[in-house]
Write a protein that holds these residues in place. Structure first.
Motif: not given
Length: 173
Positions: A25-35
């Protein structure tokens, strides 16, 4: 005792699963933030690209052909917001969308145009609305329309400030 060891392993496995789920979940949030950051940053890159193109145009304009009194020979382009008007084609109304860019004769002309932008847009809108599809469907009609737009603009600001008019988008629907 074997039963106690099995229960301990199951509890440990449940903790591992919880950590994996939280980590994902943390990785998904980080990836969405980068995108999201990259998508938001693209607008800045487009603007930077336009400024870079203007800089290139200035550099190309100053190849020793301009005199010192001409400010280096750099011409500036001013893009107007698109115009969307109704035109008549002989049978029904159609939409005409035109994007106009003007080449300034002098860099300081941009401020004069900015001060008179509303009357300039109004004049161009009135001119475009008076056209029919037959008037603008061929290259000769489009070139005549460019000249008429140039005349309209030059009536509203001191003549000679705008050197040329270009269509960067021209759609009839």
């Amino acid at each position: 005792m074997a039963r106690d060891e099995q229960v301990a392993e199951t509890e440990g496995g449940g903790k591992k699963k919880t950590f994996i789920i939280i980590g994902a979940a943390v990785a998904a949030v980080v990836i969405l933030g980068i995108v999201a950051f990259m998508v938001m940053g693209k607008g800045d890159k487009k603007e930077a690209g336009k400024e870079g193109a203007k800089t290139e145009a200035k550099a190309e304009g100053g190849h020793g052909t301009a005199s010192a009194g001409e400010g280096g020979g750099a011409s500036r382009m001013l893009a107007l917001e698109p115009f969307i008007v109704n035109i008549y084609d002989g049978q029904e109304l159609r939409y005409l969308k035109v994007k106009v860019e003007m080449e300034m004769a002098a860099p300081m002309a941009k401020t004069e145009i900015d001060e008179r932008l509303a009357p300039i847009r109004d004049g161009i809108l009135v001119l475009l609305s008076a056209k029919t599809l037959h008037d603008i469907q061929d290259a000769q009609g489009k070139n005549q329309l460019k000249e008429e737009i140039l005349l309209t603009v030059n009536k509203l600001i001191p003549p000679g400030k705008v050197a040329k008019v270009y269509f960067t988008d021209f759609v009839v629907q």
